[in-house]
Write a protein that holds these residues in place. Sequence first.
Motif, PDB file in Angstrom:
ATOM      1  N   GLY A  64       0.716  -1.207   0.048  1.00  0.00           N
ATOM      2  CA  GLY A  64      -0.138  -0.025   0.017  1.00  0.00           C
ATOM      3  C   GLY A  64       0.795   1.278  -0.135  1.00  0.00           C
ATOM      4  N   ILE A  65       0.416   2.313  -0.738  1.00  0.00           N
ATOM      5  CA  ILE A  65       1.384   3.315  -0.799  1.00  0.00           C
ATOM      6  C   ILE A  65       0.535   4.574  -0.557  1.00  0.00           C
ATOM      7  CG2 ILE A  65       2.567   4.829  -2.742  1.00  0.00           C
ATOM      8  CD1 ILE A  65       2.864   2.161  -4.116  1.00  0.00           C
ATOM      9  N   GLY A  66       1.020   5.648   0.296  1.00  0.00           N
ATOM     10  CA  GLY A  66       0.444   6.771   0.694  1.00  0.00           C
ATOM     11  C   GLY A  66       0.490   7.223   2.141  1.00  0.00           C
ATOM     12  N   ALA A  67      -0.381   7.949   2.640  1.00  0.00           N
ATOM     13  CA  ALA A  67      -0.435   8.457   3.906  1.00  0.00           C
ATOM     14  C   ALA A  67      -1.157   7.386   4.829  1.00  0.00           C
ATOM     15  CB  ALA A  67      -1.245   9.843   3.872  1.00  0.00           C
ATOM     16  N   PRO A  68      -0.433   6.846   5.863  1.00  0.00           N
ATOM     17  CA  PRO A  68      -1.258   5.872   6.786  1.00  0.00           C
ATOM     18  C   PRO A  68      -2.361   6.487   7.454  1.00  0.00           C
ATOM     19  CG  PRO A  68       1.286   5.875   7.195  1.00  0.00           C
ATOM     20  CD  PRO A  68       0.751   7.131   6.243  1.00  0.00           C
ATOM     21  N   THR A  69      -2.498   7.737   7.874  1.00  0.00           N
ATOM     22  CA  THR A  69      -3.739   8.185   8.513  1.00  0.00           C
ATOM     23  C   THR A  69      -4.634   8.168   7.541  1.00  0.00           C
ATOM     24  OG1 THR A  69      -2.971  10.592   7.305  1.00  0.00           O
ATOM     25  CG2 THR A  69      -2.637   9.957   9.516  1.00  0.00           C
ATOM     26  N   VAL A  70      -4.760   8.093   6.319  1.00  0.00           N
ATOM     27  CA  VAL A  70      -5.689   8.079   5.391  1.00  0.00           C
ATOM     28  C   VAL A  70      -6.386   6.530   5.326  1.00  0.00           C
ATOM     29  CG1 VAL A  70      -6.755   7.974   2.941  1.00  0.00           C
ATOM     30  CG2 VAL A  70      -5.084   9.874   3.660  1.00  0.00           C
ATOM     31  N   GLY A  71      -5.321   5.681   5.721  1.00  0.00           N
ATOM     32  CA  GLY A  71      -5.939   4.117   5.595  1.00  0.00           C
ATOM     33  C   GLY A  71      -6.731   3.843   6.796  1.00  0.00           C
ATOM     34  N   ILE A  72      -6.770   4.783   7.702  1.00  0.00           N
ATOM     35  CA  ILE A  72      -7.752   4.391   8.877  1.00  0.00           C
ATOM     36  C   ILE A  72      -9.214   4.358   8.578  1.00  0.00           C
ATOM     37  CG2 ILE A  72      -8.486   5.174  11.272  1.00  0.00           C
ATOM     38  CD1 ILE A  72      -5.404   6.382  11.596  1.00  0.00           C
ATOM     39  N   GLU A  73      -9.557   5.282   7.549  1.00  0.00           N
ATOM     40  CA  GLU A  73     -10.686   5.603   7.225  1.00  0.00           C
ATOM     41  C   GLU A  73     -11.165   4.945   5.584  1.00  0.00           C
ATOM     42  OE1 GLU A  73     -11.874   9.594   7.446  1.00  0.00           O
ATOM     43  OE2 GLU A  73     -11.417   9.638   9.754  1.00  0.00           O
ATOM     44  N   MET A  74     -10.247   4.878   4.734  1.00  0.00           N
ATOM     45  CA  MET A  74     -10.273   4.511   3.475  1.00  0.00           C
ATOM     46  C   MET A  74      -9.655   3.036   3.225  1.00  0.00           C
ATOM     47  SD  MET A  74      -9.888   6.304  -0.284  1.00  0.00           S
ATOM     48  CE  MET A  74      -7.972   6.292  -0.274  1.00  0.00           C
ATOM     49  N   CYS A 186      -3.146   4.082  -2.331  1.00  0.00           N
ATOM     50  CA  CYS A 186      -3.230   3.160  -3.532  1.00  0.00           C
ATOM     51  C   CYS A 186      -2.474   1.813  -3.197  1.00  0.00           C
ATOM     52  CB  CYS A 186      -2.944   3.714  -4.711  1.00  0.00           C
ATOM     53  SG  CYS A 186      -1.136   4.185  -4.928  1.00  0.00           S
ATOM     54  N   LEU A 187      -2.563   0.966  -4.068  1.00  0.00           N
ATOM     55  CA  LEU A 187      -1.809  -0.337  -3.999  1.00  0.00           C
ATOM     56  C   LEU A 187      -0.861  -0.665  -5.241  1.00  0.00           C
ATOM     57  CD1 LEU A 187      -1.728  -2.707  -2.129  1.00  0.00           C
ATOM     58  CD2 LEU A 187      -3.373  -3.708  -3.735  1.00  0.00           C
ATOM     59  N   GLY A 188       0.089  -0.922  -4.957  1.00  0.00           N
ATOM     60  CA  GLY A 188       1.370  -0.854  -5.919  1.00  0.00           C
ATOM     61  C   GLY A 188       1.762  -2.348  -5.832  1.00  0.00           C
ATOM     62  N   ALA A 189       2.462  -2.405  -7.146  1.00  0.00           N
ATOM     63  CA  ALA A 189       3.309  -3.881  -7.254  1.00  0.00           C
ATOM     64  C   ALA A 189       4.474  -3.493  -8.495  1.00  0.00           C
ATOM     65  CB  ALA A 189       2.250  -4.779  -7.685  1.00  0.00           C
ATOM     66  N   SER A 190       5.562  -4.336  -8.131  1.00  0.00           N
ATOM     67  CA  SER A 190       6.516  -4.216  -9.178  1.00  0.00           C
ATOM     68  C   SER A 190       6.979  -5.823  -9.254  1.00  0.00           C
ATOM     69  CB  SER A 190       7.604  -3.350  -8.600  1.00  0.00           C
ATOM     70  OG  SER A 190       8.353  -3.801  -7.445  1.00  0.00           O
ATOM     71  N   LEU A 191       7.882  -6.102 -10.502  1.00  0.00           N
ATOM     72  CA  LEU A 191       8.155  -7.487 -10.686  1.00  0.00           C
ATOM     73  C   LEU A 191       9.586  -7.630 -10.364  1.00  0.00           C
ATOM     74  CD1 LEU A 191       6.212  -7.583 -14.164  1.00  0.00           C
ATOM     75  CD2 LEU A 191       5.444  -8.524 -12.000  1.00  0.00           C
ATOM     76  N   LEU A 192       9.916  -9.016  -9.793  1.00  0.00           N
ATOM     77  CA  LEU A 192      11.254  -9.179  -9.314  1.00  0.00           C
ATOM     78  C   LEU A 192      11.534 -10.597 -10.029  1.00  0.00           C
ATOM     79  CD1 LEU A 192      13.883  -8.201  -8.039  1.00  0.00           C
ATOM     80  CD2 LEU A 192      12.694  -9.164  -5.659  1.00  0.00           C
ATOM     81  N   ASP A 193      12.395 -11.003 -11.028  1.00  0.00           N
ATOM     82  CA  ASP A 193      12.743 -12.123 -11.340  1.00  0.00           C
ATOM     83  C   ASP A 193      13.505 -12.900 -10.339  1.00  0.00           C
ATOM     84  OD1 ASP A 193      14.296 -14.135 -12.954  1.00  0.00           O
ATOM     85  OD2 ASP A 193      12.954 -13.452 -14.489  1.00  0.00           O
ATOM     86  N   ALA A 194      13.280 -14.335 -10.368  1.00  0.00           N
ATOM     87  CA  ALA A 194      14.045 -15.171  -9.203  1.00  0.00           C
ATOM     88  C   ALA A 194      15.289 -14.830  -9.305  1.00  0.00           C
ATOM     89  CB  ALA A 194      13.569 -16.429  -9.362  1.00  0.00           C
TER      90      ALA A 194
END
Length: 373
Positions: A64-74, A186-194
């Motif tokens: 999850g990416i962003g402000a932790p305070t926001v995550g309490i309600e959203m 928001c939610l983010g993802a990146s890729l990592l090859d083994a």
Amino acid sequence: MTRNISSDDVAALAAGAAIFGTGGGGAVTTSQFGVADALSKHGPVRLRTVEELTDDDMVIVMAGIGAPTVGIEMLPSAEQPETLLREAERVAGRRITAVMATEIGGTNGVGPVGWAAQLGLDVLDADGMGRAFPEATMVAMNVAGVPRDTTVLSDVVGNVIVMRTVDATWLERHVRAFSVASGSLCLGASLLDAKDVPGAVIEGTVSRAIEVGHAMLEAEEPVHALARTLRADVLINGKIIDVSRRTEGGFVRGSVTISGTGTERDRLLRVELQNENLVVLEDGEILVSVPDLVTLVDSETGHAISTELLRFGQRVSVLAWACDPLWRTERGLDIAGPRAFGYDIDYVPFEAGAISRPSTEQNEEPSTSGANA
């Protein structure tokens, strides 16, 4: 050795991840319930070590990416992990087999277990930080020089964006802009090859968080148990007398002041923060700074208190301990040392006991630093 993470591990994982969150990564309560529900519906997930990866494996690194305070309600959308996985596999052109936490700290250290259960994937016993940091540049993969040229982002209403950035600095700028546009979360993802994983992640952090959580939850004196398990110093036991906190640019920024209690009642510590606890000062002297770890915990229960939940009057203990050696390299300090956060100071490595009472006391119980630290 491969092991499974079951519902019995969730409370300990959440407690440990909150400790490694150093105030950031988001409060763990909501994600703890979500992970427990996912495991009850889909069953345990397999926890794999780096050594167990094969050339056929592809890892999705999620946070999850962003402000932790926001995550309490959203709250996040239940569809976000599936949306990210589908888009990431489309971009990669191959099947993804494991989830890794971008950071083991806070809710970002807990959520990947639930996402893995939901998606039918394994969990890698590693993360990108060994703690929590606020910016996309501040990951072990960047220190190791592993490219993160493709990132997928999703918000709670279903918007999806694929970013191909030239470096981690540009990634941070664009990710932060998308986060702000999405309501600062928001939610983010990146890729990592083994093949790129060895040497580019902090290994063993999921199992370590579970170990720390169990030590705290099962102890009669949780703060002492934490200090022993983490090899940490207790800098002060006291009461919060001031909290200055604001949300701007997708971050929580501010400071908290702790007044000592009991034999420490003549002491004041200030902790400065940007999502995470960054610097501890006393009488104008810096006791600890990033990338070393600083966590505020409830003095009675030992549970970590995230920056968005700090309140006037809370009784807290401040713990500090050394970071992973990767962050003490020249490149590690360039990326996540004090100057990376705007502090014009040289990093001085924190070592447990170095600013504490005589070592004869440390052998019996965790030390509490003196006023002249």
